[in-house]
Design a protein around this motif. Structure first.
Motif, PDB file in Angstrom:
ATOM      1  N   ARG A 190       0.842  -1.190   0.000  1.00  0.00           N
ATOM      2  CA  ARG A 190       0.000   0.000   0.000  1.00  0.00           C
ATOM      3  C   ARG A 190       0.881   1.246   0.000  1.00  0.00           C
ATOM      4  O   ARG A 190       2.042   1.200   0.415  1.00  0.00           O
ATOM      5  CB  ARG A 190      -0.927   0.005   1.224  1.00  0.00           C
ATOM      6  CG  ARG A 190      -1.909  -1.144   1.240  1.00  0.00           C
ATOM      7  CD  ARG A 190      -2.811  -1.064   2.463  1.00  0.00           C
ATOM      8  NE  ARG A 190      -3.775   0.026   2.328  1.00  0.00           N
ATOM      9  CZ  ARG A 190      -4.501   0.517   3.339  1.00  0.00           C
ATOM     10  NH1 ARG A 190      -4.355   0.020   4.559  1.00  0.00           N
ATOM     11  NH2 ARG A 190      -5.357   1.502   3.138  1.00  0.00           N
ATOM     12  N   PHE A 191       0.296   2.330  -0.471  1.00  0.00           N
ATOM     13  CA  PHE A 191       1.016   3.595  -0.560  1.00  0.00           C
ATOM     14  C   PHE A 191       0.391   4.576   0.428  1.00  0.00           C
ATOM     15  O   PHE A 191      -0.806   4.849   0.365  1.00  0.00           O
ATOM     16  CB  PHE A 191       0.937   4.155  -1.983  1.00  0.00           C
ATOM     17  CG  PHE A 191       1.549   3.256  -3.015  1.00  0.00           C
ATOM     18  CD1 PHE A 191       2.890   3.349  -3.342  1.00  0.00           C
ATOM     19  CD2 PHE A 191       0.784   2.274  -3.637  1.00  0.00           C
ATOM     20  CE1 PHE A 191       3.461   2.507  -4.278  1.00  0.00           C
ATOM     21  CE2 PHE A 191       1.342   1.416  -4.576  1.00  0.00           C
ATOM     22  CZ  PHE A 191       2.692   1.529  -4.900  1.00  0.00           C
ATOM     23  N   GLY A 192       1.205   5.088   1.355  1.00  0.00           N
ATOM     24  CA  GLY A 192       0.718   6.034   2.347  1.00  0.00           C
ATOM     25  C   GLY A 192       1.262   7.425   2.071  1.00  0.00           C
ATOM     26  O   GLY A 192       2.474   7.637   2.122  1.00  0.00           O
ATOM     27  N   ILE A 193       0.364   8.376   1.739  1.00  0.00           N
ATOM     28  CA  ILE A 193       0.808   9.746   1.487  1.00  0.00           C
ATOM     29  C   ILE A 193       0.981  10.441   2.837  1.00  0.00           C
ATOM     30  O   ILE A 193       0.058  10.518   3.633  1.00  0.00           O
ATOM     31  CB  ILE A 193      -0.145  10.502   0.546  1.00  0.00           C
ATOM     32  CG1 ILE A 193      -1.594  10.423   1.006  1.00  0.00           C
ATOM     33  CG2 ILE A 193      -0.008   9.955  -0.868  1.00  0.00           C
ATOM     34  CD1 ILE A 193      -2.552  11.264   0.162  1.00  0.00           C
ATOM     35  N   GLU A 194       2.176  10.935   3.076  1.00  0.00           N
ATOM     36  CA  GLU A 194       2.571  11.354   4.422  1.00  0.00           C
ATOM     37  C   GLU A 194       2.241  12.810   4.721  1.00  0.00           C
ATOM     38  O   GLU A 194       2.493  13.698   3.899  1.00  0.00           O
ATOM     39  CB  GLU A 194       4.076  11.142   4.608  1.00  0.00           C
ATOM     40  CG  GLU A 194       4.551  11.501   6.004  1.00  0.00           C
ATOM     41  CD  GLU A 194       6.057  11.346   6.170  1.00  0.00           C
ATOM     42  OE1 GLU A 194       6.556  11.645   7.263  1.00  0.00           O
ATOM     43  OE2 GLU A 194       6.734  10.936   5.212  1.00  0.00           O
ATOM     44  N   THR A 195       1.719  13.068   5.928  1.00  0.00           N
ATOM     45  CA  THR A 195       1.613  14.432   6.429  1.00  0.00           C
ATOM     46  C   THR A 195       3.024  14.988   6.607  1.00  0.00           C
ATOM     47  O   THR A 195       3.888  14.326   7.162  1.00  0.00           O
ATOM     48  CB  THR A 195       0.843  14.487   7.757  1.00  0.00           C
ATOM     49  OG1 THR A 195       1.408  13.533   8.677  1.00  0.00           O
ATOM     50  CG2 THR A 195      -0.623  14.160   7.553  1.00  0.00           C
ATOM     51  N   ARG A 196       3.221  16.216   6.144  1.00  0.00           N
ATOM     52  CA  ARG A 196       4.572  16.736   6.000  1.00  0.00           C
ATOM     53  C   ARG A 196       4.945  17.778   7.042  1.00  0.00           C
ATOM     54  O   ARG A 196       4.115  18.205   7.835  1.00  0.00           O
ATOM     55  CB  ARG A 196       4.758  17.309   4.587  1.00  0.00           C
ATOM     56  CG  ARG A 196       4.525  16.295   3.454  1.00  0.00           C
ATOM     57  CD  ARG A 196       5.468  15.107   3.529  1.00  0.00           C
ATOM     58  NE  ARG A 196       6.824  15.487   3.877  1.00  0.00           N
ATOM     59  CZ  ARG A 196       7.684  16.057   3.045  1.00  0.00           C
ATOM     60  NH1 ARG A 196       7.355  16.308   1.800  1.00  0.00           N
ATOM     61  NH2 ARG A 196       8.898  16.370   3.457  1.00  0.00           N
ATOM     62  N   SER A 197       6.197  18.225   6.984  1.00  0.00           N
ATOM     63  CA  SER A 197       6.753  19.072   8.047  1.00  0.00           C
ATOM     64  C   SER A 197       6.884  20.544   7.670  1.00  0.00           C
ATOM     65  O   SER A 197       7.331  21.346   8.486  1.00  0.00           O
ATOM     66  CB  SER A 197       8.130  18.539   8.455  1.00  0.00           C
ATOM     67  OG  SER A 197       9.020  18.573   7.356  1.00  0.00           O
ATOM     68  N   ARG A 198       6.515  20.907   6.445  1.00  0.00           N
ATOM     69  CA  ARG A 198       6.538  22.306   6.027  1.00  0.00           C
ATOM     70  C   ARG A 198       5.179  22.659   5.439  1.00  0.00           C
ATOM     71  O   ARG A 198       4.573  21.840   4.725  1.00  0.00           O
ATOM     72  CB  ARG A 198       7.634  22.550   4.985  1.00  0.00           C
ATOM     73  CG  ARG A 198       9.038  22.326   5.513  1.00  0.00           C
ATOM     74  CD  ARG A 198      10.073  22.530   4.425  1.00  0.00           C
ATOM     75  NE  ARG A 198      11.404  22.117   4.860  1.00  0.00           N
ATOM     76  CZ  ARG A 198      12.426  21.940   4.036  1.00  0.00           C
ATOM     77  NH1 ARG A 198      12.279  22.146   2.736  1.00  0.00           N
ATOM     78  NH2 ARG A 198      13.601  21.567   4.497  1.00  0.00           N
ATOM     79  N   PRO A 199       4.696  23.886   5.682  1.00  0.00           N
ATOM     80  CA  PRO A 199       3.319  24.197   5.301  1.00  0.00           C
ATOM     81  C   PRO A 199       3.060  24.308   3.801  1.00  0.00           C
ATOM     82  O   PRO A 199       1.905  24.282   3.378  1.00  0.00           O
ATOM     83  CB  PRO A 199       3.053  25.533   6.007  1.00  0.00           C
ATOM     84  CG  PRO A 199       4.400  26.131   6.232  1.00  0.00           C
ATOM     85  CD  PRO A 199       5.320  24.977   6.462  1.00  0.00           C
ATOM     86  N   ASN A 200       4.111  24.431   2.992  1.00  0.00           N
ATOM     87  CA  ASN A 200       3.907  24.429   1.538  1.00  0.00           C
ATOM     88  C   ASN A 200       3.846  23.012   0.972  1.00  0.00           C
ATOM     89  O   ASN A 200       3.480  22.817  -0.191  1.00  0.00           O
ATOM     90  CB  ASN A 200       5.024  25.208   0.839  1.00  0.00           C
ATOM     91  CG  ASN A 200       6.389  24.560   1.005  1.00  0.00           C
ATOM     92  OD1 ASN A 200       6.809  24.296   2.136  1.00  0.00           O
ATOM     93  ND2 ASN A 200       7.073  24.293  -0.083  1.00  0.00           N
TER      94      ASN A 200
END
Length: 322
Positions: A190-200
């Motif tokens: 499965r592919f998990g799209i990750e919550t990221r660390s920069r707002p852009n």
């Protein structure tokens, strides 16, 4: 009894980001993680093909299990396809296609190693890093409620939102292609799209929902990075707990770590010293099929053990009262 057996971490996995710079050899890197009691690891995007020459025999012999790999995998030195890039959202078709090919390659490695998932940084709105650092500086020096921060944030969000839709559409198309190619190759990941660390960077939780809803039936869900989500909540990008409605059934995996201010990858509960704040993220950890600690090198073994003990106690208490 070996130390690793005394501290057996069961289903929990541990990312190689903790010691990859300290242990340039693949075997030594995995052995150090195994000594913490982890039977499974996440191979992150800095793992090289040279390291894999030592790690692959360990996988084959059952010395370690692989929970997940982190795209782009193995390490790709080209910054166009690094962790902070437009990646699956490239407007340039040749570059977007290359990003798709590299993600499928990551999935092939994951499948070969018996991993359950690939962690994906889908893309970003290309806003200068200096502009993002300016926001963080204002957050620290003036505070989120200050007029100067609010004005800067409003200007930033206006720009982000004016450009985001086209990138989201291309990310959806790219993930659709990836899913079809993975299926044609028989890749069971499965592919998990990750919550990221920069707002852009993408996705926000609303963008994640849009992407996942558009790909119904595809092996795509959210990779909920708790520390990154906390940081984006603090800056004002989204409500990291309230906006999870509609996404809880789509959590592929989690990265477990806490933040101090806007500094991430610390041991939950231990480094913040707050006994309750991180509790809000326990439901996401409970729901995730793949649970991975993603900690920085400054985290010491005893701190990691204590953090895990507290986390398990909290989860057990939640089940009893649920």
């Amino acid at each position: 009894m070996k130390e690793s057996l005394l501290h057996d971490k069961g289903e929990y996995s541990f990312s190689t980001c903790w010691n990859i710079r300290r242990q340039p050899g693949g075997r030594a890197m995995i052995e150090e993680i195994a000594e913490l009691g982890f039977r499974r690891v996440e191979l992150n995007y800095n793992v090289t093909t040279e390291m894999l020459e030592e790690i692959e025999p360990m996988i084959e012999r059952g010395e370690i299990g692989i929970s997940s790999v982190h795209n782009t995998f193995p390490h790709t030195p080209d910054p166009d396809y690094g962790t902070d890039s437009v990646l699956l959202g490239f407007e340039d078709e040749a570059r977007r296609r290359k990003a798709v090919e590299l993600l499928v390659r990551s999935a092939e490695y994951a499948h070969r190693y018996g991993a359950e998932a690939v962690v994906v940084h889908p893309g970003e709105v290309p806003i200068a890093h200096a502009d993002v650092k300016h926001l963080e500086k204002l957050y620290h020096e003036e505070g989120r409620e200050s007029d100067v921060y609010r004005k800067a944030w409003a200007s930033f969000i206006e720009r982000r939102e004016s450009e985001a839709d086209s990138y989201v559409k291309r990310i959806i198309s790219s993930l659709d292609e990836v899913g079809n190619l993975a299926a044609s190759k028989g890749l069971n990941v499965r592919f998990g799209i990750e919550t990221r660390s920069r707002p852009n960077q993408m996705p926000t939780l609303a963008e994640a929902k849009t992407i996942i809803d558009a790909l119904k039936g595809a092996p795509v869900g959210i990779w909920y990075d708790t520390g990154h989500a906390i940081m984006m909540d603090r800056l004002g990008l989204y409500d990291s707990v309230g906006e999870m409605e509609g996404l809880m059934d789509h959590i592929v995996g989690v990265h477990i770590h806490e933040t101090i201010g806007l500094s991430d990858h610390w041991c939950p509960y231990v480094h913040s010293g707050d006994p309750n704040f991180y509790d809000a993220y326990l439901p996401m950890i409970e729901r995730a099929g793949v649970k991975v600690y993603e900690l920085k090198a400054a985290c010491e073994p005893e701190q990691i053990h204590e953090s895990h003990r507290l986390l398990l106690e909290k989860l057990a208490a939640t089940k009893q009262t649920g």
